[in-house]
Scaffold this active site. Structure first.
Site, mmCIF file in Angstrom:
data_model
loop_
_atom_site.group_PDB
_atom_site.id
_atom_site.type_symbol
_atom_site.label_atom_id
_atom_site.label_comp_id
_atom_site.label_asym_id
_atom_site.label_seq_id
_atom_site.Cartn_x
_atom_site.Cartn_y
_atom_site.Cartn_z
ATOM 1 N N LYS A 1 0.626 -1.071 -0.129
ATOM 2 C CA LYS A 1 0.078 -0.049 0.146
ATOM 3 C C LYS A 1 0.987 0.794 0.164
ATOM 4 C CE LYS A 1 -4.321 0.643 0.157
ATOM 5 N NZ LYS A 1 -5.765 -0.772 -0.293
ATOM 6 N N GLY B 1 -24.210 3.508 2.741
ATOM 7 C CA GLY B 1 -23.318 3.983 1.796
ATOM 8 C C GLY B 1 -23.506 3.869 0.193
ATOM 9 N N GLY C 1 -22.177 4.722 -3.182
ATOM 10 C CA GLY C 1 -21.252 4.349 -3.556
ATOM 11 C C GLY C 1 -21.088 3.501 -5.087
ATOM 12 N N VAL D 1 -19.788 0.678 -5.246
ATOM 13 C CA VAL D 1 -19.971 -0.415 -4.907
ATOM 14 C C VAL D 1 -21.064 -0.403 -4.912
ATOM 15 C CG1 VAL D 1 -19.529 -1.772 -3.649
ATOM 16 C CG2 VAL D 1 -17.380 -0.557 -4.097
HETATM 17 P P1 NAD Z 1 -17.248 5.514 -2.618
HETATM 18 O O1 NAD Z 1 -16.400 7.119 -2.125
HETATM 19 O O2 NAD Z 1 -18.465 5.440 -4.025
HETATM 20 O O3 NAD Z 1 -19.008 5.556 -1.831
HETATM 21 C C1 NAD Z 1 -18.492 5.476 -0.696
HETATM 22 C C2 NAD Z 1 -20.607 6.625 -0.484
HETATM 23 O O4 NAD Z 1 -20.223 6.423 1.006
HETATM 24 C C3 NAD Z 1 -20.155 7.668 -0.280
HETATM 25 O O5 NAD Z 1 -21.598 7.953 -0.926
HETATM 26 C C4 NAD Z 1 -20.671 8.571 0.749
HETATM 27 O O6 NAD Z 1 -21.240 9.835 0.547
HETATM 28 C C5 NAD Z 1 -21.002 7.409 1.597
HETATM 29 N N1 NAD Z 1 -21.055 7.391 2.552
HETATM 30 C C6 NAD Z 1 -19.638 8.394 3.376
HETATM 31 N N2 NAD Z 1 -19.673 8.414 5.036
HETATM 32 C C7 NAD Z 1 -20.834 7.571 5.315
HETATM 33 C C8 NAD Z 1 -21.603 7.920 5.977
HETATM 34 N N3 NAD Z 1 -20.970 7.690 7.571
HETATM 35 N N4 NAD Z 1 -22.701 6.908 5.993
HETATM 36 C C9 NAD Z 1 -23.538 6.973 5.442
HETATM 37 N N5 NAD Z 1 -22.735 7.087 4.233
HETATM 38 C C10 NAD Z 1 -21.581 7.064 3.575
HETATM 39 O O7 NAD Z 1 -17.277 3.765 -2.406
HETATM 40 P P2 NAD Z 1 -17.041 3.158 -3.070
HETATM 41 O O8 NAD Z 1 -16.030 2.610 -3.839
HETATM 42 O O9 NAD Z 1 -18.822 2.533 -3.118
HETATM 43 O O10 NAD Z 1 -16.484 1.887 -1.771
HETATM 44 C C11 NAD Z 1 -17.141 1.808 -0.771
HETATM 45 C C12 NAD Z 1 -16.288 1.280 0.382
HETATM 46 O O11 NAD Z 1 -15.595 -0.319 0.068
HETATM 47 C C13 NAD Z 1 -15.126 2.206 1.080
HETATM 48 O O12 NAD Z 1 -14.513 1.520 2.429
HETATM 49 C C14 NAD Z 1 -14.030 1.504 -0.295
HETATM 50 O O13 NAD Z 1 -12.678 1.168 0.710
HETATM 51 C C15 NAD Z 1 -14.512 -0.529 -0.231
HETATM 52 N N6 NAD Z 1 -13.845 -0.812 -1.336
HETATM 53 C C16 NAD Z 1 -14.367 -0.637 -2.249
HETATM 54 C C17 NAD Z 1 -14.070 -1.180 -3.763
HETATM 55 C C18 NAD Z 1 -13.774 -0.937 -5.494
HETATM 56 O O14 NAD Z 1 -13.594 -1.406 -6.152
HETATM 57 N N7 NAD Z 1 -14.710 0.304 -5.208
HETATM 58 C C19 NAD Z 1 -13.462 -2.588 -3.225
HETATM 59 C C20 NAD Z 1 -12.168 -3.021 -1.866
HETATM 60 C C21 NAD Z 1 -13.134 -2.217 -0.640
#
Ligand code: NAD
Length: 379
Positions: A99, A198, A200, A202
């Site tokens: 990382k 959340g 977002g 995923v």
């Molecule tokens: P993203 O940033 O697209 O979405 C995250 C969402 O969570 C956003 O809409 C944000 O407004 C919301 N959020 C933040 N704090 C919040 C809270 N306290 N309560 C409610 N909502 C809140 O992220 P993502 O890519 O969808 O990833 C989601 C999680 O999964 C992250 O923790 C990321 O590290 C993990 N992850 C993602 C991937 C990937 O492929 N994108 C892979 C492994 C792990």
């Protein structure tokens, strides 16, 4: 131009200079190599942590953030790189755990020059670490880093694997099926209450799978604009109320550390299975969940879909989403195996997953034997 990666020994000469870069090996116990990297000309201050490369080259995202202190950044990168070792081992992705973090003071510090400088630093390591997107570092930033190094994955490029979110979502969906199987002896989603934190990237894909399989959905996000699209298919609750929902599965898909003493006392779910990294504030919180009879599906097993997807981008034949999808399906059986180990040994599911990952590392299970092909950079 290259530097030899030192093993974690107490060598006095742990600082090496390359052009304008200084690489200081911080010699952290339990880690192969942790470099503090500075470049005064470009104002780069970064850390690259290689935790363990027994099963393959260390791979992990680059986080760009305004940390309160260097120590806070170091703690973050150490924890995240170790997590990548276990995630990759469990997924048998043929990578080690790595990382990196770029420490900034303000978002406006993220310039093309800074990103290219980080790319140069990654390149100096000659492939001992491969970076990807992470918090604060989207594909836009990764493309700038790529201008100086080929050791990058997940590029929006026809020979790369692109945004991993839909693959991560598919893995979470498979994880939810395994979690239901353990809870009820059946994978049927019809009528099951699923609360997602959340909405977002995923969740955007995950909610589709859940909806069409008949789930009753409850959602929350701190950003209301993310919720509007789903108001006809899900019940929307305030962010602080998501923990209190009576449901079958709580699905954290926002931020880390959300399973802590404060939130666990509110939880009314039967199980937890989501994408967010480092959901447990610390490992002891898994025991508290176990005591409350809440089944925890370890995050680093559930959210490995994105990592599995990029692992197929570096094969000689080039990226193949079909192989990715099929390998991600294994998340279902991996979780059932972890639940079994946890039950048989009366340990938490998190401990069981770490023990299984450590066993795979020790036995070389999933070790990458083929060389890596950076097809996106081949002419
Ligand atoms: P993203 O940033 O697209 O979405 C995250 C969402 O969570 C956003 O809409 C944000 O407004 C919301 N959020 C933040 N704090 C919040 C809270 N306290 N309560 C409610 N909502 C809140 O992220 P993502 O890519 O969808 O990833 C989601 C999680 O999964 C992250 O923790 C990321 O590290 C993990 N992850 C993602 C991937 C990937 O492929 N994108 C892979 C492994 C792990």
């Amino acid at each position: 131009m290259s530097i030899e990666i030192q093993e974690n020994t107490k060598k006095k000469n742990n600082i090496k200079k390359y052009l304008d870069f200084t690489f200081e090996n911080l010699q952290i116990e339990g880690y192969e190599t942790v470099y503090k990297i500075t470049n005064e000309k470009t104002n780069l201050l970064a850390i690259i942590s290689i935790h363990d490369s027994t099963l393959g080259t260390a791979l992990g995202g680059t986080r760009i953030a305004a940390y309160k202190s260097f120590d806070e950044a170091l703690t973050d990168v150490l924890r995240l790189s170790k997590g990548m070792t276990y995630k990759s081992a469990m997924a048998e992705a043929g990578f080690g755990g790595g990382k990196s973090v770029i420490i900034i003071k303000d978002k406006k510090d993220v310039t093309e020059a800074l990103l290219k400088s980080f790319g140069e630093a990654v390149n100096i390591l000659e492939g001992k670490y491969i970076c990807a997107e992470d918090m604060g570092c989207s594909t836009k930033e990764v493309m700038q880093i790529h201008k100086k190094t080929k050791y990058v994955v997940g590029l929006p490029h026809e020979k790369s694997s692109g945004n991993p979110s839909k693959f991560t979502a598919w893995g979470v969906f498979k994880g939810i099926l395994a979690t239901l199987k353990k809870l009820y002896g059946s994978t049927s989603i019809k009528g099951k209450k699923i609360a997602i934190q959340g909405m977002g990237s995923v969740s955007h894909y995950l909610i589709e799978h859940l909806f069409w399989h008949g789930a009753e959905l409850i959602i929350s996000d701190i950003d209301e604009t993310k919720l509007k699209k789903f108001m006809n298919v899900a019940k929307i609750v305030k962010p602080e109320d998501i923990y209190k929902q009576e449901c079958d599965i709580f699905v954290p898909c926002a931020i880390g550390g959300i399973l802590n003493a404060e939130t666990i006392k509110d939880l009314k779910c039967k199980a937890i299975c989501g994408a967010a990294n480092n959901q447990l504030l610390d490992d002891s919180h898994c025991q508290i969940l176990k005591d409350k009879n809440i089944l925890y599906s370890p995050d680093f097993v559930v959210n490995a879909g994105g990592l599995i997807n990029v692992s197929f981008e570096l094969e000689k034949m080039g990226y193949c989403p079909i192989k990715s999808r099929d390998r991600i399906d294994n998340i279902y059986t991996s979780l059932l195996e972890i639940f079994k180990i946890a039950d048989e040994n009366n340990i938490t599911t998190n401990e069981a997953a770490i023990k299984l990952a450590q066993f795979k590392i020790k036995s070389g299970i999933g070790k990458r034997l083929e060389k890596l092909y950076f097809n996106h950079s081949e002419k």
